[in-house]
Design a protein around this motif. Structure first.
Motif, PDB file in Angstrom:
ATOM      1  N   PHE A 109       0.837  -1.201   0.000  1.00  0.00           N
ATOM      2  CA  PHE A 109       0.000   0.000   0.000  1.00  0.00           C
ATOM      3  C   PHE A 109       0.876   1.256   0.000  1.00  0.00           C
ATOM      4  CE2 PHE A 109      -2.577   3.356   1.955  1.00  0.00           C
ATOM      5  CZ  PHE A 109      -3.692   3.315   1.123  1.00  0.00           C
ATOM      6  N   GLN A 110       1.921   1.259   0.805  1.00  0.00           N
ATOM      7  CA  GLN A 110       2.838   2.408   0.831  1.00  0.00           C
ATOM      8  C   GLN A 110       3.544   2.567  -0.514  1.00  0.00           C
ATOM      9  OE1 GLN A 110       5.294   1.668   4.263  1.00  0.00           O
ATOM     10  NE2 GLN A 110       3.757   2.484   5.679  1.00  0.00           N
ATOM     11  N   ARG A 111       3.910   1.457  -1.152  1.00  0.00           N
ATOM     12  CA  ARG A 111       4.526   1.516  -2.477  1.00  0.00           C
ATOM     13  C   ARG A 111       3.561   2.132  -3.483  1.00  0.00           C
ATOM     14  NH1 ARG A 111       4.073  -0.732  -7.046  1.00  0.00           N
ATOM     15  NH2 ARG A 111       2.530  -2.212  -6.309  1.00  0.00           N
ATOM     16  N   CYS A 112       2.293   1.695  -3.445  1.00  0.00           N
ATOM     17  CA  CYS A 112       1.278   2.248  -4.346  1.00  0.00           C
ATOM     18  C   CYS A 112       1.094   3.747  -4.097  1.00  0.00           C
ATOM     19  CB  CYS A 112      -0.059   1.524  -4.164  1.00  0.00           C
ATOM     20  SG  CYS A 112      -0.070  -0.183  -4.757  1.00  0.00           S
ATOM     21  N   GLU A 113       1.101   4.138  -2.836  1.00  0.00           N
ATOM     22  CA  GLU A 113       0.963   5.556  -2.511  1.00  0.00           C
ATOM     23  C   GLU A 113       2.139   6.350  -3.090  1.00  0.00           C
ATOM     24  OE1 GLU A 113      -0.137   8.427   1.249  1.00  0.00           O
ATOM     25  OE2 GLU A 113       0.766   6.472   1.677  1.00  0.00           O
ATOM     26  N   ARG A 126      -7.990   8.758   2.248  1.00  0.00           N
ATOM     27  CA  ARG A 126      -9.048   8.854   3.255  1.00  0.00           C
ATOM     28  C   ARG A 126      -9.161   7.559   4.023  1.00  0.00           C
ATOM     29  NH1 ARG A 126     -10.539   9.199  -1.134  1.00  0.00           N
ATOM     30  NH2 ARG A 126     -12.160  10.137  -2.230  1.00  0.00           N
ATOM     31  N   GLU A 127      -9.509   7.721   5.274  1.00  0.00           N
ATOM     32  CA  GLU A 127      -9.739   6.582   6.157  1.00  0.00           C
ATOM     33  C   GLU A 127     -11.232   6.282   6.149  1.00  0.00           C
ATOM     34  OE1 GLU A 127      -7.319   4.983   8.001  1.00  0.00           O
ATOM     35  OE2 GLU A 127      -5.803   6.288   7.106  1.00  0.00           O
ATOM     36  N   ALA A 128     -11.567   5.025   6.090  1.00  0.00           N
ATOM     37  CA  ALA A 128     -12.957   4.593   6.200  1.00  0.00           C
ATOM     38  C   ALA A 128     -13.020   3.625   7.383  1.00  0.00           C
ATOM     39  CB  ALA A 128     -13.411   3.934   4.907  1.00  0.00           C
ATOM     40  N   GLU A 129     -14.120   2.968   7.548  1.00  0.00           N
ATOM     41  CA  GLU A 129     -14.311   2.053   8.668  1.00  0.00           C
ATOM     42  C   GLU A 129     -13.410   0.829   8.510  1.00  0.00           C
ATOM     43  OE1 GLU A 129     -17.163   0.768  11.975  1.00  0.00           O
ATOM     44  OE2 GLU A 129     -17.459   2.480  10.683  1.00  0.00           O
ATOM     45  N   GLY A 130     -12.189   0.889   9.074  1.00  0.00           N
ATOM     46  CA  GLY A 130     -11.285  -0.253   9.088  1.00  0.00           C
ATOM     47  C   GLY A 130     -10.335  -0.372   7.914  1.00  0.00           C
ATOM     48  N   PHE A 131     -10.390   0.567   6.950  1.00  0.00           N
ATOM     49  CA  PHE A 131      -9.469   0.489   5.816  1.00  0.00           C
ATOM     50  C   PHE A 131      -9.110   1.897   5.350  1.00  0.00           C
ATOM     51  CE2 PHE A 131     -13.632   0.679   3.896  1.00  0.00           C
ATOM     52  CZ  PHE A 131     -13.475   1.372   2.709  1.00  0.00           C
ATOM     53  N   THR A 132      -8.051   1.965   4.554  1.00  0.00           N
ATOM     54  CA  THR A 132      -7.595   3.236   3.989  1.00  0.00           C
ATOM     55  C   THR A 132      -7.711   3.153   2.480  1.00  0.00           C
ATOM     56  OG1 THR A 132      -6.037   3.484   5.815  1.00  0.00           O
ATOM     57  CG2 THR A 132      -5.662   4.852   3.882  1.00  0.00           C
ATOM     58  N   LEU A 133      -8.084   4.259   1.871  1.00  0.00           N
ATOM     59  CA  LEU A 133      -8.272   4.329   0.427  1.00  0.00           C
ATOM     60  C   LEU A 133      -7.464   5.509  -0.100  1.00  0.00           C
ATOM     61  CD1 LEU A 133     -10.067   3.111  -1.909  1.00  0.00           C
ATOM     62  CD2 LEU A 133     -11.665   4.954  -1.414  1.00  0.00           C
ATOM     63  N   ILE A 134      -6.663   5.250  -1.125  1.00  0.00           N
ATOM     64  CA  ILE A 134      -5.915   6.327  -1.775  1.00  0.00           C
ATOM     65  C   ILE A 134      -6.398   6.430  -3.215  1.00  0.00           C
ATOM     66  CG2 ILE A 134      -3.969   4.842  -2.391  1.00  0.00           C
ATOM     67  CD1 ILE A 134      -2.193   7.378  -1.918  1.00  0.00           C
ATOM     68  N   GLU A 135      -6.551   7.666  -3.675  1.00  0.00           N
ATOM     69  CA  GLU A 135      -6.992   7.914  -5.047  1.00  0.00           C
ATOM     70  C   GLU A 135      -5.982   8.807  -5.748  1.00  0.00           C
ATOM     71  OE1 GLU A 135     -10.493  10.214  -7.571  1.00  0.00           O
ATOM     72  OE2 GLU A 135     -10.844   9.752  -5.464  1.00  0.00           O
ATOM     73  N   LEU A 145      -7.951   3.942  -7.729  1.00  0.00           N
ATOM     74  CA  LEU A 145      -8.101   3.802  -6.288  1.00  0.00           C
ATOM     75  C   LEU A 145      -7.461   2.512  -5.803  1.00  0.00           C
ATOM     76  CD1 LEU A 145     -11.015   5.001  -7.553  1.00  0.00           C
ATOM     77  CD2 LEU A 145     -11.281   5.430  -5.147  1.00  0.00           C
ATOM     78  N   VAL A 146      -6.753   2.615  -4.675  1.00  0.00           N
ATOM     79  CA  VAL A 146      -6.140   1.446  -4.048  1.00  0.00           C
ATOM     80  C   VAL A 146      -6.531   1.475  -2.577  1.00  0.00           C
ATOM     81  CG1 VAL A 146      -3.997   0.226  -3.497  1.00  0.00           C
ATOM     82  CG2 VAL A 146      -4.184   1.507  -5.652  1.00  0.00           C
ATOM     83  N   ALA A 147      -6.995   0.345  -2.070  1.00  0.00           N
ATOM     84  CA  ALA A 147      -7.411   0.230  -0.670  1.00  0.00           C
ATOM     85  C   ALA A 147      -6.538  -0.782   0.048  1.00  0.00           C
ATOM     86  CB  ALA A 147      -8.869  -0.220  -0.586  1.00  0.00           C
ATOM     87  N   TYR A 148      -6.470  -0.619   1.356  1.00  0.00           N
ATOM     88  CA  TYR A 148      -5.868  -1.634   2.204  1.00  0.00           C
ATOM     89  C   TYR A 148      -6.422  -1.473   3.611  1.00  0.00           C
ATOM     90  CZ  TYR A 148      -2.951  -4.805   4.653  1.00  0.00           C
ATOM     91  OH  TYR A 148      -2.547  -5.866   5.416  1.00  0.00           O
ATOM     92  N   PRO A 149      -6.748  -2.560   4.282  1.00  0.00           N
ATOM     93  CA  PRO A 149      -6.873  -3.919   3.758  1.00  0.00           C
ATOM     94  C   PRO A 149      -8.078  -4.048   2.834  1.00  0.00           C
ATOM     95  CG  PRO A 149      -7.411  -3.852   6.104  1.00  0.00           C
ATOM     96  CD  PRO A 149      -7.005  -2.476   5.714  1.00  0.00           C
ATOM     97  N   GLY A 150      -8.120  -5.170   2.133  1.00  0.00           N
ATOM     98  CA  GLY A 150      -9.182  -5.407   1.158  1.00  0.00           C
ATOM     99  C   GLY A 150     -10.465  -5.884   1.801  1.00  0.00           C
ATOM    100  N   PRO A 151     -11.528  -5.967   1.019  1.00  0.00           N
ATOM    101  CA  PRO A 151     -12.825  -6.403   1.538  1.00  0.00           C
ATOM    102  C   PRO A 151     -12.835  -7.857   1.991  1.00  0.00           C
ATOM    103  CG  PRO A 151     -12.929  -6.097  -0.826  1.00  0.00           C
ATOM    104  CD  PRO A 151     -11.588  -5.609  -0.390  1.00  0.00           C
ATOM    105  N   ASP A 152     -11.841  -8.643   1.572  1.00  0.00           N
ATOM    106  CA  ASP A 152     -11.749 -10.019   2.055  1.00  0.00           C
ATOM    107  C   ASP A 152     -11.199 -10.067   3.476  1.00  0.00           C
ATOM    108  OD1 ASP A 152      -9.302  -9.091   1.046  1.00  0.00           O
ATOM    109  OD2 ASP A 152      -8.571 -11.117   0.683  1.00  0.00           O
ATOM    110  N   GLU A 153     -10.629  -8.944   3.945  1.00  0.00           N
ATOM    111  CA  GLU A 153     -10.065  -8.876   5.293  1.00  0.00           C
ATOM    112  C   GLU A 153     -10.896  -7.999   6.228  1.00  0.00           C
ATOM    113  OE1 GLU A 153      -5.467  -8.926   5.090  1.00  0.00           O
ATOM    114  OE2 GLU A 153      -6.182  -7.853   3.306  1.00  0.00           O
ATOM    115  N   VAL A 154     -11.477  -6.933   5.696  1.00  0.00           N
ATOM    116  CA  VAL A 154     -12.303  -6.023   6.493  1.00  0.00           C
ATOM    117  C   VAL A 154     -13.587  -5.769   5.710  1.00  0.00           C
ATOM    118  CG1 VAL A 154     -12.504  -3.710   7.459  1.00  0.00           C
ATOM    119  CG2 VAL A 154     -10.315  -4.901   7.570  1.00  0.00           C
TER     120      VAL A 154
END
Length: 165
Positions: A109-113, A126-135, A145-154
């Motif tokens: 995620f940091q590499r993608c950022e 932006r921070e959402a409920e339990g995950f971070t999203l970068i656009e 858009l890249v998120a972490y963690p993914g919906p399979d984890e949160v």
């Protein structure tokens, strides 16, 4: 009595279907089809292939005069189709408008950022409920858009209003 599949599993738990939903397919653990490929219309497929290859850690496997095919280690495909420098991407029309990628881990995620900050003119985190999203934006100005963690984890517990409401 606990579900034996839940008791025996380890590692991240996938988000579950809503209680009133039923899985499709056959059998109690059927998941349904998985997304295998995305087709993206871009201004310049060479610049976009370089961008998506670096951001998504994918390799170009086929390149023609107007298209490129990128493939990830797990076989996911991104088809890039050049439609010219003046083609538009109208918001509000029918069809997919956003693809949200999931980073492989916090370091990824940091590499993608870093890639988005170096190659995009606009970057928003932006921070959402339990995950971070970068656009960021790709070379054609399309949102990426890249998120972490993914919906399979949160599990996603909200609809991101900027995109969907």
């Amino acid at each position: 009595m606990a579900n034996p599949h839940e008791a025996a599993s380890s590692g991240p738990q996938p988000a579950h279907l809503a209680p009133d939903s039923e899985p499709t397919g056959s059998g109690p653990d059927a998941r349904g089809p998985r997304l295998a490929s995305v087709v993206v219309f871009v201004h310049d497929h060479d610049a976009s292939a370089d961008f998506y290859g670096e951001l998504l850690n994918m390799k170009v496997t086929v390149r023609t005069a107007t298209a490129a095919l990128l493939v990830s280690r797990n076989g996911f495909q991104v088809y890039l189709r050049a439609v010219g420098a003046h083609a538009i991407h109208p918001t509000g029309h029918v069809g997919a408008h956003y693809v949200i990628w999931t980073a492989d881990g916090p370091d990824d995620f940091q590499r993608c950022e870093r890639v988005l900050r170096a190659r995009s003119d606009r970057v928003d985190t932006r921070e959402a409920e339990g995950f971070t999203l970068i656009e960021g934006r790709d070379p054609s100005g399309l949102p990426v858009l890249v998120a972490y963690p993914g919906p399979d984890e949160v599990a996603r517990l909200e609809i991101i209003s900027r995109y969907y409401v």
